[in-house]
Enzyme design. Structure first.
Site, mmCIF file in Angstrom:
data_model
loop_
_atom_site.group_PDB
_atom_site.id
_atom_site.type_symbol
_atom_site.label_atom_id
_atom_site.label_comp_id
_atom_site.label_asym_id
_atom_site.label_seq_id
_atom_site.Cartn_x
_atom_site.Cartn_y
_atom_site.Cartn_z
ATOM 1 N N ARG A 165 0.894 -1.458 0.095
ATOM 2 C CA ARG A 165 -0.086 0.009 -0.005
ATOM 3 C C ARG A 165 0.976 0.974 -0.023
ATOM 4 N NH1 ARG A 165 -2.467 -3.790 -0.825
ATOM 5 N NH2 ARG A 165 -4.411 -4.755 0.251
ATOM 6 N N SER A 239 -10.771 0.178 4.070
ATOM 7 C CA SER A 239 -9.875 -0.191 5.147
ATOM 8 C C SER A 239 -9.447 1.149 5.687
ATOM 9 C CB SER A 239 -8.791 -1.121 4.822
ATOM 10 O OG SER A 239 -9.514 -2.303 4.377
ATOM 11 N N GLU A 336 -4.492 3.903 6.690
ATOM 12 C CA GLU A 336 -4.293 3.713 5.172
ATOM 13 C C GLU A 336 -4.938 5.119 4.626
ATOM 14 O OE1 GLU A 336 -4.830 0.033 3.527
ATOM 15 O OE2 GLU A 336 -6.072 0.910 1.972
HETATM 16 P P1 FAD Z 1 -8.780 9.533 -3.802
HETATM 17 O O1 FAD Z 1 -9.343 9.295 -2.712
HETATM 18 O O2 FAD Z 1 -9.585 10.550 -4.712
HETATM 19 O O3 FAD Z 1 -7.363 10.085 -3.717
HETATM 20 C C1 FAD Z 1 -6.336 9.211 -2.826
HETATM 21 C C2 FAD Z 1 -5.132 9.974 -2.902
HETATM 22 O O4 FAD Z 1 -4.574 9.907 -4.371
HETATM 23 C C3 FAD Z 1 -5.071 11.213 -2.290
HETATM 24 O O5 FAD Z 1 -4.042 11.757 -1.512
HETATM 25 C C4 FAD Z 1 -5.178 11.865 -3.583
HETATM 26 O O6 FAD Z 1 -4.450 13.281 -3.733
HETATM 27 C C5 FAD Z 1 -4.156 11.038 -4.497
HETATM 28 N N1 FAD Z 1 -4.506 10.936 -6.020
HETATM 29 C C6 FAD Z 1 -5.599 10.698 -6.514
HETATM 30 N N2 FAD Z 1 -5.539 10.900 -7.769
HETATM 31 C C7 FAD Z 1 -4.479 11.341 -8.130
HETATM 32 C C8 FAD Z 1 -3.625 11.566 -9.394
HETATM 33 N N3 FAD Z 1 -4.166 11.270 -10.556
HETATM 34 N N4 FAD Z 1 -2.375 11.932 -9.340
HETATM 35 C C9 FAD Z 1 -1.737 12.224 -8.267
HETATM 36 N N5 FAD Z 1 -2.177 11.734 -6.952
HETATM 37 C C10 FAD Z 1 -3.499 11.452 -7.056
HETATM 38 N N6 FAD Z 1 -8.147 0.069 -1.671
HETATM 39 C C11 FAD Z 1 -7.485 -0.974 -1.850
HETATM 40 O O7 FAD Z 1 -6.266 -0.984 -2.277
HETATM 41 N N7 FAD Z 1 -7.980 -2.466 -2.139
HETATM 42 C C12 FAD Z 1 -9.372 -2.440 -1.735
HETATM 43 O O8 FAD Z 1 -9.538 -3.758 -1.770
HETATM 44 C C13 FAD Z 1 -9.995 -1.464 -1.594
HETATM 45 N N8 FAD Z 1 -11.311 -1.487 -1.231
HETATM 46 C C14 FAD Z 1 -12.271 -0.541 -0.798
HETATM 47 C C15 FAD Z 1 -13.416 -0.814 -0.562
HETATM 48 C C16 FAD Z 1 -14.343 0.546 -0.455
HETATM 49 C C17 FAD Z 1 -15.708 0.309 -0.001
HETATM 50 C C18 FAD Z 1 -13.583 1.465 -0.163
HETATM 51 C C19 FAD Z 1 -14.652 2.676 -0.074
HETATM 52 C C20 FAD Z 1 -12.310 2.021 -0.553
HETATM 53 C C21 FAD Z 1 -11.515 0.811 -0.966
HETATM 54 N N9 FAD Z 1 -10.245 0.938 -1.071
HETATM 55 C C22 FAD Z 1 -9.380 -0.116 -1.738
HETATM 56 C C23 FAD Z 1 -9.529 2.280 -1.131
HETATM 57 C C24 FAD Z 1 -9.632 2.995 -2.426
HETATM 58 O O9 FAD Z 1 -10.622 2.505 -3.155
HETATM 59 C C25 FAD Z 1 -8.379 3.218 -3.004
HETATM 60 O O10 FAD Z 1 -7.372 3.636 -2.402
HETATM 61 C C26 FAD Z 1 -8.624 3.752 -4.565
HETATM 62 O O11 FAD Z 1 -7.358 3.624 -4.998
HETATM 63 C C27 FAD Z 1 -8.605 5.431 -4.127
HETATM 64 O O12 FAD Z 1 -9.196 5.816 -5.544
HETATM 65 P P2 FAD Z 1 -9.562 7.453 -5.607
HETATM 66 O O13 FAD Z 1 -9.448 8.052 -7.138
HETATM 67 O O14 FAD Z 1 -10.669 7.218 -4.964
HETATM 68 O O15 FAD Z 1 -8.556 8.473 -4.923
HETATM 69 P P1 NAP Z 2 -10.024 -11.199 4.515
HETATM 70 O O1 NAP Z 2 -9.981 -12.199 3.184
HETATM 71 O O2 NAP Z 2 -10.755 -11.405 5.591
HETATM 72 O O3 NAP Z 2 -8.579 -11.411 5.063
HETATM 73 C C1 NAP Z 2 -8.119 -10.987 6.275
HETATM 74 C C2 NAP Z 2 -6.624 -10.219 6.037
HETATM 75 O O4 NAP Z 2 -5.816 -11.318 6.217
HETATM 76 C C3 NAP Z 2 -6.793 -9.711 4.405
HETATM 77 O O5 NAP Z 2 -6.589 -7.865 4.940
HETATM 78 C C4 NAP Z 2 -5.524 -10.028 4.197
HETATM 79 O O6 NAP Z 2 -4.377 -8.865 3.911
HETATM 80 C C5 NAP Z 2 -4.902 -11.028 5.003
HETATM 81 N N1 NAP Z 2 -4.794 -12.416 4.337
HETATM 82 C C6 NAP Z 2 -5.894 -13.390 4.080
HETATM 83 N N2 NAP Z 2 -5.560 -14.523 3.457
HETATM 84 C C7 NAP Z 2 -4.216 -14.074 2.980
HETATM 85 C C8 NAP Z 2 -3.173 -14.898 2.304
HETATM 86 N N3 NAP Z 2 -3.646 -15.938 1.875
HETATM 87 N N4 NAP Z 2 -1.863 -14.243 2.291
HETATM 88 C C9 NAP Z 2 -1.666 -13.222 2.906
HETATM 89 N N5 NAP Z 2 -2.411 -12.543 3.583
HETATM 90 C C10 NAP Z 2 -3.713 -12.972 3.795
HETATM 91 O O7 NAP Z 2 -9.917 -9.606 4.018
HETATM 92 P P2 NAP Z 2 -11.065 -8.728 3.689
HETATM 93 O O8 NAP Z 2 -11.366 -7.807 4.653
HETATM 94 O O9 NAP Z 2 -12.404 -9.562 3.410
HETATM 95 O O10 NAP Z 2 -10.441 -8.122 2.547
HETATM 96 C C11 NAP Z 2 -10.271 -9.213 1.172
HETATM 97 C C12 NAP Z 2 -9.134 -8.302 0.329
HETATM 98 O O11 NAP Z 2 -9.745 -7.096 -0.314
HETATM 99 C C13 NAP Z 2 -8.155 -8.001 0.995
HETATM 100 O O12 NAP Z 2 -6.786 -8.474 0.164
HETATM 101 C C14 NAP Z 2 -7.957 -6.628 1.310
HETATM 102 O O13 NAP Z 2 -6.480 -5.950 1.390
HETATM 103 C C15 NAP Z 2 -8.832 -5.971 0.194
HETATM 104 N N6 NAP Z 2 -9.756 -4.786 0.806
HETATM 105 C C16 NAP Z 2 -8.982 -3.707 0.895
HETATM 106 C C17 NAP Z 2 -9.746 -2.702 1.284
HETATM 107 C C18 NAP Z 2 -8.967 -1.262 1.365
HETATM 108 O O14 NAP Z 2 -9.678 -0.240 1.689
HETATM 109 N N7 NAP Z 2 -7.645 -1.231 1.332
HETATM 110 C C19 NAP Z 2 -11.126 -2.746 1.656
HETATM 111 C C20 NAP Z 2 -11.525 -4.056 1.380
HETATM 112 C C21 NAP Z 2 -10.947 -5.034 0.969
HETATM 113 P P3 NAP Z 2 -4.254 -8.068 2.604
HETATM 114 O O15 NAP Z 2 -4.994 -6.915 3.047
HETATM 115 O O16 NAP Z 2 -2.654 -7.636 2.710
HETATM 116 O O17 NAP Z 2 -4.661 -8.657 1.400
#
Ligand code: FAD
Ligand code: NAP
Length: 340
Positions: A165, A239, A336
């Site tokens: 991340r 998250s 995050e």
């Molecule tokens: P924004 O929120 O608009 O911006 C995020 C940051 O990036 C800010 O600092 C902004 O200034 C910067 N930024 C945005 N665009 C640019 C650009 N073009 N150039 C330079 N900087 C920029 N994330 C995951 O990694 N995995 C997931 O599974 C995941 N699941 C999610 C589920 C839900 C329900 C929600 C609400 C969020 C989730 N996220 C997840 C987080 C989010 O979706 C990601 O971080 C996504 O990439 C953010 O994109 P955005 O366009 O909304 O960014």
């Molecule tokens: P999950 O499947 O319940 O698992 C819980 C956590 O354990 C996850 O966050 C994942 O880490 C870790 N994990 C599970 N299986 C793993 C494996 N085989 N090896 C290494 N790590 C493992 O998680 P969840 O909350 O439902 O989310 C599912 C996936 O979507 C995850 O990858 C999560 O990162 C992503 N997600 C991200 C966001 C966001 O906003 N960033 C929001 C929702 C979901 P990792 O997170 O490192 O994968």
């Protein structure tokens, strides 16, 4: 031609649904407009916030600067070779629409990242990931404009310094570049990853014997729709915290007291990743609500706005969670979500 708006509410532009005002707000739909706006701001000198879909940020106060909403559009096949398709997407494209496009075209590699909210431009910022796949795994290059001089710079995979991340754009180059477009390298011969989380179980429920790009994408969508709050109904930014990565020695020590504490060894290191959701649940926060700020009952890693919570209230809740987890487990949770 750019059109600036003063004192605009950012509520429609952030998935937490927080009402704050931006001193200046401007949408940008072409490179010319982007350059024009950057020139304008050289004179006006406002702090600049680049906004994508607003799904990974929390506003805790009015933004006393310029918010640039990046709406550059377009998806195209840039080139292909024997093994890969190279797909270029502009920063203002919706990420899930790009995934859908690739799934339909049979370009393999990002189906595990279905339904992640937000836009393409933000995706390399924090190396988005889900279900065992991160953007760095398929990332070829990106183009970005340097805010200081308007030059356009190409970054390859190594130059982005991707981590868990993380990327260079969150650290050394923070606030210095606006990402314009991203090129992904997607496989012609599929190499699926279904071992993570409950994808396999979901595929069985769907009666899928031979997984393919389409069915894996569908499985991920189904799991996510069950577990995660839809931001259009309950405000959230996914998250709120990263999963902490701690020394394996500390993990083994903790495991003596907490036998069911999950942990995933980080390969080739003496480190272990602990699901933050488990730590938050153990410390009693799951389902907690104070006013309209809360910890989502189905996934405690997600903090939510049930209606009229302020960013400061959600931030304060996150601080309390960090303190309790630290006191109980000696593990420091890191946010995050980007705080403004
Ligand atoms: P924004 O929120 O608009 O911006 C995020 C940051 O990036 C800010 O600092 C902004 O200034 C910067 N930024 C945005 N665009 C640019 C650009 N073009 N150039 C330079 N900087 C920029 N994330 C995951 O990694 N995995 C997931 O599974 C995941 N699941 C999610 C589920 C839900 C329900 C929600 C609400 C969020 C989730 N996220 C997840 C987080 C989010 O979706 C990601 O971080 C996504 O990439 C953010 O994109 P955005 O366009 O909304 O960014
Ligand atoms: P999950 O499947 O319940 O698992 C819980 C956590 O354990 C996850 O966050 C994942 O880490 C870790 N994990 C599970 N299986 C793993 C494996 N085989 N090896 C290494 N790590 C493992 O998680 P969840 O909350 O439902 O989310 C599912 C996936 O979507 C995850 O990858 C999560 O990162 C992503 N997600 C991200 C966001 C966001 O906003 N960033 C929001 C929702 C979901 P990792 O997170 O490192 O994968």
């Amino acid at each position: 031609m750019i059109q600036l708006q003063e004192n605009t509410s950012l509520k429609p532009f952030n998935s937490f649904g927080i009402h704050v005002l931006a001193k200046q707000f401007c949408t940008v739909s072409s490179l010319n407009e982007m350059q024009e706006l950057l020139e304008w701001n050289k004179i006006n000198n406002y702090p600049l916030l680049v906004l994508g879909g607003g799904s990974n940020l929390l506003f805790t106060k009015n933004y006393d600067g310029l918010v640039l909403q990046n709406l550059l559009k377009g998806i195209s096949l840039e080139k292909e070779d024997e093994s890969y398709y190279y797909v270029k997407a502009m920063a203002g494209e919706n990420w899930h629409q790009l995934v859908t496009y690739c799934v339909h075209k049979q370009y393999q590699g990002i189906e595990n990242m279905s339904l992640i909210p937000g836009n393409v431009g933000a995706s390399p910022m924090q190396n988005i990931g889900a279900y065992g796949v991160e953007i760095k795994d398929v990332f070829e290059s990106l183009e970005a404009i340097q805010i200081s001089d308007g030059s356009i710079v190409t970054f390859n995979n190594t130059a982005c310094k991707f981590g868990y991340r993380e990327s260079i754009f969150k650290h050394e180059l923070r606030n210095q570049f606006i990402i314009l477009s991203v090129v992904l390298k997607l496989r012609k011969t599929p190499k699926y990853n279904t071992s993570y989380g409950n994808i396999e179980e979901e595929l069985i429920n769907m009666n899928v014997q031979e997984p393919n790009i389409q069915s894996i994408s569908e499985a991920v969508i189904r799991i996510r729709q069950r577990k995660l709050p839809d931001p259009s109904k309950i405000g959230n930014a996914g998250s709120f915290f990263k999963n902490p990565i701690i020394p394996t020695a500390l993990y083994n020590q903790l495991k003596k007291d907490y036998k069911d504490m999950p942990g995933f060894a980080v390969s080739a290191t003496a480190l272990t990743k602990v699901p933050a959701a488990w730590l938050i649940e153990q410390t009693g926060w799951k389902g907690f609500r104070t006013g309209d700020a809360g910890c989502y009952p189905l996934q405690p890693l997600v903090l939510v706005n049930y209606g009229t919570a302020t960013g400061a209230e959600i931030y304060n809740l996150s601080t309390q969670i960090i303190e309790k987890v630290q006191a109980s487990f000696r593990i420091l949770l890191e946010r995050e979500v980007n705080i403004y």
